[in-house]
Design a protein around this motif. Structure first.
Motif, PDB file in Angstrom:
ATOM      1  N   LYS A 146      48.481  20.738 -24.887  1.00  0.00           N
ATOM      2  CA  LYS A 146      47.508  20.221 -23.934  1.00  0.00           C
ATOM      3  C   LYS A 146      47.841  20.734 -22.542  1.00  0.00           C
ATOM      4  N   ASN A 147      46.810  20.989 -21.768  1.00  0.00           N
ATOM      5  CA  ASN A 147      46.989  21.414 -20.387  1.00  0.00           C
ATOM      6  C   ASN A 147      46.430  20.321 -19.497  1.00  0.00           C
ATOM      7  N   TYR A 148      47.290  19.663 -18.740  1.00  0.00           N
ATOM      8  CA  TYR A 148      46.878  18.555 -17.901  1.00  0.00           C
ATOM      9  C   TYR A 148      46.514  18.992 -16.491  1.00  0.00           C
ATOM     10  N   ALA A 149      46.635  20.278 -16.177  1.00  0.00           N
ATOM     11  CA  ALA A 149      46.359  20.763 -14.833  1.00  0.00           C
ATOM     12  C   ALA A 149      44.913  21.193 -14.646  1.00  0.00           C
ATOM     13  N   CYS A 150      44.071  21.027 -15.635  1.00  0.00           N
ATOM     14  CA  CYS A 150      42.655  21.365 -15.477  1.00  0.00           C
ATOM     15  C   CYS A 150      41.818  20.199 -15.990  1.00  0.00           C
ATOM     16  N   GLY A 151      40.589  20.132 -15.537  1.00  0.00           N
ATOM     17  CA  GLY A 151      39.706  19.041 -15.945  1.00  0.00           C
ATOM     18  C   GLY A 151      40.172  17.709 -15.404  1.00  0.00           C
ATOM     19  N   CYS A 152      40.320  17.608 -14.096  1.00  0.00           N
ATOM     20  CA  CYS A 152      40.875  16.412 -13.480  1.00  0.00           C
ATOM     21  C   CYS A 152      39.795  15.441 -13.006  1.00  0.00           C
ATOM     22  N   ASP A 153      38.802  15.237 -13.808  1.00  0.00           N
ATOM     23  CA  ASP A 153      37.743  14.290 -13.462  1.00  0.00           C
ATOM     24  C   ASP A 153      38.259  12.876 -13.585  1.00  0.00           C
ATOM     25  N   ILE A 154      37.854  12.025 -12.657  1.00  0.00           N
ATOM     26  CA  ILE A 154      38.179  10.607 -12.752  1.00  0.00           C
ATOM     27  C   ILE A 154      37.035   9.876 -13.429  1.00  0.00           C
ATOM     28  N   TYR A 155      35.809  10.266 -13.104  1.00  0.00           N
ATOM     29  CA  TYR A 155      34.620   9.631 -13.670  1.00  0.00           C
ATOM     30  C   TYR A 155      33.974  10.613 -14.629  1.00  0.00           C
ATOM     31  N   ASP A 156      33.725  10.200 -15.864  1.00  0.00           N
ATOM     32  CA  ASP A 156      33.138  11.061 -16.889  1.00  0.00           C
ATOM     33  C   ASP A 156      31.685  10.662 -17.123  1.00  0.00           C
ATOM     34  N   TRP A 157      30.768  11.474 -16.637  1.00  0.00           N
ATOM     35  CA  TRP A 157      29.337  11.185 -16.776  1.00  0.00           C
ATOM     36  C   TRP A 157      28.884  11.263 -18.239  1.00  0.00           C
ATOM     37  N   ASN A 158      29.581  12.012 -19.074  1.00  0.00           N
ATOM     38  CA  ASN A 158      29.198  12.183 -20.477  1.00  0.00           C
ATOM     39  C   ASN A 158      29.695  11.052 -21.367  1.00  0.00           C
TER      40      ASN A 158
ATOM     41  N   ASP B 116      32.363   4.070 -21.227  1.00  0.00           N
ATOM     42  CA  ASP B 116      33.650   3.920 -20.541  1.00  0.00           C
ATOM     43  C   ASP B 116      33.891   5.150 -19.673  1.00  0.00           C
ATOM     44  N   PRO B 117      33.218   5.237 -18.520  1.00  0.00           N
ATOM     45  CA  PRO B 117      33.324   6.457 -17.712  1.00  0.00           C
ATOM     46  C   PRO B 117      34.689   6.668 -17.069  1.00  0.00           C
ATOM     47  N   PHE B 118      35.509   5.638 -16.971  1.00  0.00           N
ATOM     48  CA  PHE B 118      36.841   5.765 -16.379  1.00  0.00           C
ATOM     49  C   PHE B 118      37.928   5.877 -17.450  1.00  0.00           C
TER      50      PHE B 118
END
Length: 84
Positions: free
Chosen positions: A23-35, A39-41
């Motif tokens: 897993k790469n934790y340094a990309c995709g750093c969204d806090i709120y997930d519109w999709n 449970d967007p958080f």
């Protein structure tokens, strides 16, 4: 031995003893997930500690160890430490 225990656990559950995906934790750093409207958080994880000083020491210790081990373990990279 460790190998014997691994084999025993694999005999009990055949889904074990397979390599985990990296897993790469340094990309995709969204806090709120519109999709994910129910449970967007779901990206946000929290640990509540009662003692302020324990929390501060844990925070600094973990961040220093994460930052210093980032070059040996690439999945320790995080968005706010990534170079621009």
């Amino acid at each position: 031995t460790v190998d014997n225990v691994r084999q025993l656990l694999t005999d009990i559950d055949s889904s074990l003893n397979r390599p985990l995906s990296e897993k790469n934790y340094a990309c995709g750093c969204d806090i709120y997930d519109w999709n994910h409207p129910q449970d967007p958080f779901h990206f946000v994880k929290a640990l509540i500690l009662r003692d302020h000083w324990l929390c501060v020491v844990t925070l600094f210790g973990f961040e220093i160890s994460e930052y210093s081990l980032e070059y040996q373990l690439p999945n320790f990279g995080e968005c706010w430490w990534a170079p621009s």
